[in-house]
Structures are given as structure tokens and as C-alpha cells.
Motif scaffolding. Structure first.
Motif, mmCIF file in Angstrom:
data_model
loop_
_atom_site.group_PDB
_atom_site.id
_atom_site.type_symbol
_atom_site.label_atom_id
_atom_site.label_comp_id
_atom_site.label_asym_id
_atom_site.label_seq_id
_atom_site.Cartn_x
_atom_site.Cartn_y
_atom_site.Cartn_z
ATOM 1 N N VAL A 214 -49.897 -14.420 23.518
ATOM 2 C CA VAL A 214 -49.366 -15.386 24.337
ATOM 3 C C VAL A 214 -50.367 -16.094 25.086
ATOM 4 O O VAL A 214 -51.287 -15.805 25.745
ATOM 5 N N MET A 215 -49.899 -17.429 25.107
ATOM 6 C CA MET A 215 -51.163 -18.564 25.616
ATOM 7 C C MET A 215 -50.166 -18.867 27.063
ATOM 8 O O MET A 215 -48.925 -19.315 26.946
ATOM 9 N N ALA A 216 -50.926 -18.671 28.063
ATOM 10 C CA ALA A 216 -50.278 -18.911 29.554
ATOM 11 C C ALA A 216 -51.240 -20.220 29.989
ATOM 12 O O ALA A 216 -52.275 -20.509 29.884
ATOM 13 N N THR A 217 -50.363 -21.149 30.719
ATOM 14 C CA THR A 217 -50.932 -22.252 31.445
ATOM 15 C C THR A 217 -50.418 -22.494 32.708
ATOM 16 O O THR A 217 -49.202 -22.112 32.949
ATOM 17 N N TRP A 218 -51.303 -23.056 33.569
ATOM 18 C CA TRP A 218 -50.910 -23.286 34.834
ATOM 19 C C TRP A 218 -51.824 -24.632 35.421
ATOM 20 O O TRP A 218 -52.516 -24.981 34.966
ATOM 21 N N LEU A 219 -50.908 -25.469 36.069
ATOM 22 C CA LEU A 219 -51.333 -26.592 36.869
ATOM 23 C C LEU A 219 -51.748 -25.867 38.389
ATOM 24 O O LEU A 219 -51.222 -25.507 38.988
ATOM 25 N N THR A 220 -53.121 -26.072 38.433
ATOM 26 C CA THR A 220 -53.941 -25.364 39.499
ATOM 27 C C THR A 220 -54.473 -26.470 40.559
ATOM 28 O O THR A 220 -55.137 -25.915 41.521
ATOM 29 N N GLY A 221 -54.345 -27.597 40.465
ATOM 30 C CA GLY A 221 -54.926 -28.704 41.358
ATOM 31 C C GLY A 221 -54.126 -30.017 41.031
ATOM 32 O O GLY A 221 -54.245 -30.415 39.954
ATOM 33 N N ASN A 222 -54.043 -30.815 42.184
ATOM 34 C CA ASN A 222 -53.756 -32.196 41.776
ATOM 35 C C ASN A 222 -54.191 -32.808 43.017
ATOM 36 O O ASN A 222 -53.979 -32.546 44.134
ATOM 37 N N ARG B 224 -55.997 -27.993 35.170
ATOM 38 C CA ARG B 224 -54.992 -27.092 34.139
ATOM 39 C C ARG B 224 -55.858 -25.671 33.978
ATOM 40 O O ARG B 224 -57.023 -26.103 33.440
ATOM 41 N N ARG B 225 -55.235 -24.627 34.036
ATOM 42 C CA ARG B 225 -56.027 -23.411 33.311
ATOM 43 C C ARG B 225 -54.982 -23.007 32.570
ATOM 44 O O ARG B 225 -53.854 -22.949 32.199
ATOM 45 N N GLY C 284 -47.019 -32.547 40.302
ATOM 46 C CA GLY C 284 -47.425 -32.037 41.745
ATOM 47 C C GLY C 284 -46.310 -30.739 42.193
ATOM 48 O O GLY C 284 -47.069 -29.999 42.782
ATOM 49 N N ALA C 285 -45.368 -30.728 41.940
ATOM 50 C CA ALA C 285 -44.309 -29.667 42.128
ATOM 51 C C ALA C 285 -44.755 -28.564 41.414
ATOM 52 O O ALA C 285 -44.168 -27.513 41.793
ATOM 53 N N ALA C 286 -45.390 -28.472 40.444
ATOM 54 C CA ALA C 286 -45.644 -27.367 39.474
ATOM 55 C C ALA C 286 -46.832 -26.796 39.880
ATOM 56 O O ALA C 286 -47.504 -25.747 39.319
ATOM 57 N N LEU D 176 -41.608 -30.181 32.121
ATOM 58 C CA LEU D 176 -41.425 -30.696 33.106
ATOM 59 C C LEU D 176 -40.977 -31.980 33.291
ATOM 60 O O LEU D 176 -40.787 -32.827 34.097
ATOM 61 N N GLY D 177 -40.581 -32.632 31.894
ATOM 62 C CA GLY D 177 -39.847 -33.675 31.920
ATOM 63 C C GLY D 177 -40.830 -35.024 31.360
ATOM 64 O O GLY D 177 -40.363 -36.080 31.536
ATOM 65 N N LEU D 178 -41.927 -34.688 31.248
ATOM 66 C CA LEU D 178 -43.247 -35.862 31.025
ATOM 67 C C LEU D 178 -43.543 -35.701 29.666
ATOM 68 O O LEU D 178 -44.329 -35.004 29.016
ATOM 69 N N ASP D 179 -42.742 -36.267 28.690
ATOM 70 C CA ASP D 179 -43.212 -36.218 27.132
ATOM 71 C C ASP D 179 -43.635 -37.726 26.891
ATOM 72 O O ASP D 179 -43.973 -38.346 27.509
ATOM 73 N N LEU D 180 -43.736 -37.924 25.644
ATOM 74 C CA LEU D 180 -44.584 -39.098 25.175
ATOM 75 C C LEU D 180 -43.589 -40.113 25.483
ATOM 76 O O LEU D 180 -44.442 -41.460 25.858
#
Length: 151
Positions: A85-93, A101-102, A143-145, A51-55
Motif C-alpha cells: 500500500v502506497m500512502a501519500t499526504w500533502l505536508t506543506g503549502n 508531498r510525502r 491547501g485544504a488537504a 481532490l478534483g485537480l485532474d489534467l
């Protein structure tokens, strides 16, 4: 079975392929629970980088997302030589301080879900570790994710 044919809990996951190696195996002969936690961390961090948010961005913004609360539901064992396979989502902000994150870990061979996890993360000032409002870049990119976890 591929990441696109797995029955994911939510749509459009960010995925990370895991090869279970001997180093992940504990005295019971399966992947140690701590390996699952590390895989969640790896997937979450790679998603953030995607998402462009690295260290570097965290340092420039003097902001970071830190785990405040984590829940792990272990539903099955992974064994050496298996691909998962590990999946992840942002589910709230909340648009201010916290996000959710789930995660879902699935064995590729049979599509069995081995883990579901949920994190509540909080925005902190990187320089002090104290809570702070999310900077605009976090609101825009994270937020967009966010997906709607209504399933």
C-alpha cells in the motif's frame, strides 16, 4: 493487515494498493527502485485527481504542479506476488508557489515500511513550464488537504 490498520507516519493517508508483478522485478529478484518511483507518481496523481485537480483542470487553469526536488529512502524490498500500500499526504503549502508531498510504501502482509519519500513540488504555467503563483483552485483544494507533519 489493511490500509486502516497500518501504522502510518501521518494520519488519514490517501492510499493506493500495489500488486507487485513480474514486470516490476529486476535482475536482483526484487522490485526495481524505478518501480517505487512510478508508484509514488501514480499515488500522487490519483490523490490530485481525488481532490478534483485532474489534467483537464490543469489545462483550464494553465497551471500544474511539477516536481522540483525528490528524495527516496529505500528501506526494504518488495517481491513478485506481494501486495503493498502506497500512502501519500500533502505536508506543506506555502500558499504561493510550493508544496511538499510525502509517501510511505508498506507491505500489506507484515506492515513493514519499504519506502519513505518526499517531494517538493512547484506550481508552473502549463503552457510555458515557467513558475507561477498557485491559482485559487489549487489553494482551495490542495491547501485544504495539507496535514500537520509534526509527528
Amino acid at each position: 493487515m489493511t490500509a486502516t490498520t497500518i501504522d502510518w507516519d501521518y494520519p488519514n493517508p490517501f492510499t493506493l494498493t500495489i500488486c507487485v508483478e513480474d514486470q516490476h522485478i529486476d535482475g536482483l529478484g526484487h522490485a526495481n527502485n524505478a518501480a517505487y518511483v512510478i508508484w509514488c507518481q501514480d499515488a500522487g496523481w490519483q490523490h490530485s485527481q481525488h481532490l478534483g485537480l485532474d489534467l483537464n483542470a490543469y489545462c483550464e487553469l494553465d497551471a500544474a504542479m511539477a516536481i522540483r526536488h525528490a528524495e527516496y529512502d529505500y528501506a526494504g524490498a518488495a517481491y513478485a506476488g506481494e501486495r503493498c500500500v502506497m500512502a501519500t499526504w500533502l505536508t506543506g503549502n506555502d500558499g504561493r508557489l510550493t508544496m511538499e508531498r510525502r509517501f510511505q510504501l508498506v507491505r500489506e502482509e507484515d506492515g513493514k515500511t519499504l519506502l519513505r519519500a518526499r517531494w517538493q513540488v512547484v506550481c508552473i504555467r502549463k503552457s510555458s513550464g515557467r513558475p507561477r503563483r498557485m491559482p485559487q483552485a489549487f489553494l482551495d483544494r490542495y491547501g485544504a488537504a495539507v496535514i500537520n507533519p509534526a509527528r
